[in-house]
Design a protein around this motif. Structure first.
Motif, PDB file in Angstrom:
ATOM      1  N   VAL A   1      16.069  45.576  47.652  1.00 41.06           N
ATOM      2  CA  VAL A   1      17.013  46.511  48.278  1.00 41.06           C
ATOM      3  C   VAL A   1      18.147  46.843  47.323  1.00 41.06           C
ATOM      4  N   THR A   2      18.728  45.816  46.674  1.00 41.31           N
ATOM      5  CA  THR A   2      19.829  46.091  45.750  1.00 41.31           C
ATOM      6  C   THR A   2      19.353  46.895  44.551  1.00 41.31           C
ATOM      7  N   GLY A   3      18.122  46.678  44.099  1.00 38.84           N
ATOM      8  CA  GLY A   3      17.595  47.468  42.982  1.00 38.84           C
ATOM      9  C   GLY A   3      17.479  48.935  43.327  1.00 38.84           C
ATOM     10  N   VAL A   4      16.969  49.220  44.514  1.00 40.53           N
ATOM     11  CA  VAL A   4      16.823  50.624  44.938  1.00 40.53           C
ATOM     12  C   VAL A   4      18.195  51.267  45.131  1.00 40.53           C
TER      13      VAL A   4
ATOM     14  N   LEU B   1      37.820  62.128  46.082  1.00 43.99           N
ATOM     15  CA  LEU B   1      37.280  60.788  45.839  1.00 43.99           C
ATOM     16  C   LEU B   1      38.289  59.683  46.107  1.00 43.99           C
ATOM     17  N   HIS B   2      39.572  60.020  46.178  1.00 46.20           N
ATOM     18  CA  HIS B   2      40.598  59.019  46.480  1.00 46.20           C
ATOM     19  C   HIS B   2      40.631  58.818  47.997  1.00 46.20           C
ATOM     20  N   ASN B   3      39.665  58.011  48.456  1.00 38.71           N
ATOM     21  CA  ASN B   3      39.418  57.850  49.879  1.00 38.71           C
ATOM     22  C   ASN B   3      38.996  56.400  50.110  1.00 38.71           C
ATOM     23  N   PRO B   4      39.487  55.753  51.155  1.00 36.49           N
ATOM     24  CA  PRO B   4      39.102  54.354  51.399  1.00 36.49           C
ATOM     25  C   PRO B   4      37.602  54.171  51.618  1.00 36.49           C
ATOM     26  N   ILE B   5      36.918  55.178  52.130  1.00 35.96           N
ATOM     27  CA  ILE B   5      35.473  55.052  52.346  1.00 35.96           C
ATOM     28  C   ILE B   5      34.752  54.907  51.004  1.00 35.96           C
ATOM     29  N   PHE B   6      35.160  55.684  50.007  1.00 39.07           N
ATOM     30  CA  PHE B   6      34.564  55.567  48.677  1.00 39.07           C
ATOM     31  C   PHE B   6      34.920  54.220  48.046  1.00 39.07           C
ATOM     32  N   ASP B   7      36.132  53.730  48.301  1.00 46.59           N
ATOM     33  CA  ASP B   7      36.528  52.425  47.763  1.00 46.59           C
ATOM     34  C   ASP B   7      35.677  51.301  48.349  1.00 46.59           C
ATOM     35  N   VAL B   8      35.426  51.353  49.649  1.00 45.36           N
ATOM     36  CA  VAL B   8      34.563  50.342  50.278  1.00 45.36           C
ATOM     37  C   VAL B   8      33.148  50.456  49.715  1.00 45.36           C
ATOM     38  N   GLY B   9      32.679  51.669  49.494  1.00 42.60           N
ATOM     39  CA  GLY B   9      31.366  51.851  48.885  1.00 42.60           C
ATOM     40  C   GLY B   9      31.296  51.246  47.492  1.00 42.60           C
ATOM     41  N   LEU B  10      32.376  51.378  46.709  1.00 45.88           N
ATOM     42  CA  LEU B  10      32.405  50.777  45.378  1.00 45.88           C
ATOM     43  C   LEU B  10      32.418  49.252  45.449  1.00 45.88           C
ATOM     44  N   VAL B  11      33.067  48.704  46.462  1.00 42.99           N
ATOM     45  CA  VAL B  11      33.051  47.246  46.648  1.00 42.99           C
ATOM     46  C   VAL B  11      31.633  46.773  46.953  1.00 42.99           C
ATOM     47  N   VAL B  12      30.939  47.488  47.822  1.00 43.24           N
ATOM     48  CA  VAL B  12      29.551  47.135  48.158  1.00 43.24           C
ATOM     49  C   VAL B  12      28.661  47.265  46.927  1.00 43.24           C
ATOM     50  N   ILE B  13      28.847  48.323  46.158  1.00 40.85           N
ATOM     51  CA  ILE B  13      28.066  48.500  44.931  1.00 40.85           C
ATOM     52  C   ILE B  13      28.376  47.390  43.934  1.00 40.85           C
ATOM     53  N   GLY B  14      29.638  46.987  43.842  1.00 39.60           N
ATOM     54  CA  GLY B  14      30.002  45.868  42.969  1.00 39.60           C
ATOM     55  C   GLY B  14      29.283  44.590  43.367  1.00 39.60           C
ATOM     56  N   TRP B  15      29.200  44.331  44.676  1.00 35.05           N
ATOM     57  CA  TRP B  15      28.474  43.159  45.166  1.00 35.05           C
ATOM     58  C   TRP B  15      26.998  43.267  44.806  1.00 35.05           C
ATOM     59  N   MET B  16      26.427  44.435  45.035  1.00 42.50           N
ATOM     60  CA  MET B  16      24.997  44.614  44.773  1.00 42.50           C
ATOM     61  C   MET B  16      24.659  44.483  43.294  1.00 42.50           C
ATOM     62  N   VAL B  17      25.469  45.067  42.427  1.00 40.43           N
ATOM     63  CA  VAL B  17      25.203  44.984  40.992  1.00 40.43           C
ATOM     64  C   VAL B  17      25.300  43.528  40.524  1.00 40.43           C
TER      65      VAL B  17
ATOM     66  N   SER C   1      24.348  30.675  43.633  1.00 35.66           N
ATOM     67  CA  SER C   1      25.393  31.060  42.682  1.00 35.66           C
ATOM     68  C   SER C   1      25.481  32.579  42.566  1.00 35.66           C
ATOM     69  N   SER C   2      24.327  33.241  42.623  1.00 28.69           N
ATOM     70  CA  SER C   2      24.353  34.708  42.567  1.00 28.69           C
ATOM     71  C   SER C   2      25.047  35.285  43.793  1.00 28.69           C
ATOM     72  N   ILE C   3      24.818  34.677  44.946  1.00 33.05           N
ATOM     73  CA  ILE C   3      25.527  35.124  46.152  1.00 33.05           C
ATOM     74  C   ILE C   3      27.029  34.893  45.998  1.00 33.05           C
ATOM     75  N   ALA C   4      27.410  33.701  45.520  1.00 34.26           N
ATOM     76  CA  ALA C   4      28.833  33.374  45.383  1.00 34.26           C
ATOM     77  C   ALA C   4      29.518  34.274  44.356  1.00 34.26           C
ATOM     78  N   LEU C   5      28.882  34.495  43.216  1.00 33.47           N
ATOM     79  CA  LEU C   5      29.484  35.354  42.203  1.00 33.47           C
ATOM     80  C   LEU C   5      29.525  36.814  42.649  1.00 33.47           C
TER      81      LEU C   5
ATOM     82  N   ALA D   1      32.781  39.100  42.935  1.00 30.49           N
ATOM     83  CA  ALA D   1      32.869  40.457  42.391  1.00 30.49           C
ATOM     84  C   ALA D   1      33.345  41.442  43.453  1.00 30.49           C
ATOM     85  N   ALA D   2      32.880  41.266  44.683  1.00 27.64           N
ATOM     86  CA  ALA D   2      33.303  42.160  45.766  1.00 27.64           C
ATOM     87  C   ALA D   2      34.784  41.967  46.078  1.00 27.64           C
TER      88      ALA D   2
END
Length: 146
Positions: A19-22, A64-80, A124-128, A132-133
């Motif tokens: 899922v994270t890869g896709v 793009l300066h919107n909290p929804i995009f910021d939350v999306g970037l946090v989720v993407i940071g977690w996924m990456v 450890s991957s979950i914790a890191l 990151a998030a």
């Protein structure tokens, strides 16, 4: 299949890696398109004036300066972060480094494909990824401001 509580750690690792890869791949494609539009698209070298380019830049920046995009970037940071570290675990397992010694197969017990080291790397991957998030959340929104 629709009851995720019954899944083992192996199944969660498998599912989350795919899922994270896709999602990261789709994000990358959309990010390239968005960045191209942010700088003016294919007509960036043929902009009628500097004021037009500056106005377009400010308009996109405001959108793009919107909290929804910021939350999306946090989720993407977690996924990456998760995808990268879990990918290291998979690479090590592929080369046989974290597999351990084979054990006797018991007819009543489910097969164990994760060694203790692989479980440690998975958690450890979950914790890191959570780190990151949280770091992304603080960097983007200043949640843990001084």
């Amino acid at each position: 299949m629709l009851v995720p509580v019954r899944y083992s750690v192996e199944r969660w690792s498998y599912t989350l890696q795919r899922v994270t890869g896709v999602v990261v791949t789709l994000y990358f494609v959309l990010h390239v398109i968005e960045t191209g539009n942010f700088v003016g698209g294919p007509t960036v070298w043929y902009v009628p004036s500097y004021e037009f380019a500056k106005a377009y830049y400010e308009e996109v920046k405001e959108f793009l300066h919107n909290p929804i995009f910021d939350v999306g970037l946090v989720v993407i940071g977690w996924m990456v972060a998760f995808h990268a570290i879990n990918g290291i675990r998979l690479t090590l397992a592929h080369f046989g480094i974290t597999l351990g010694r084979p054990s006797r197969v018991e007819p009543e017990s489910p097969p164990k494909s994760f060694s203790t080291l692989q479980r440690a790397i998975f958690w450890s991957s979950i914790a890191l990824a959570v780190f990151a998030a949280v770091y992304s959340l603080n960097a983007l929104m200043g949640v843990f401001a001084r």
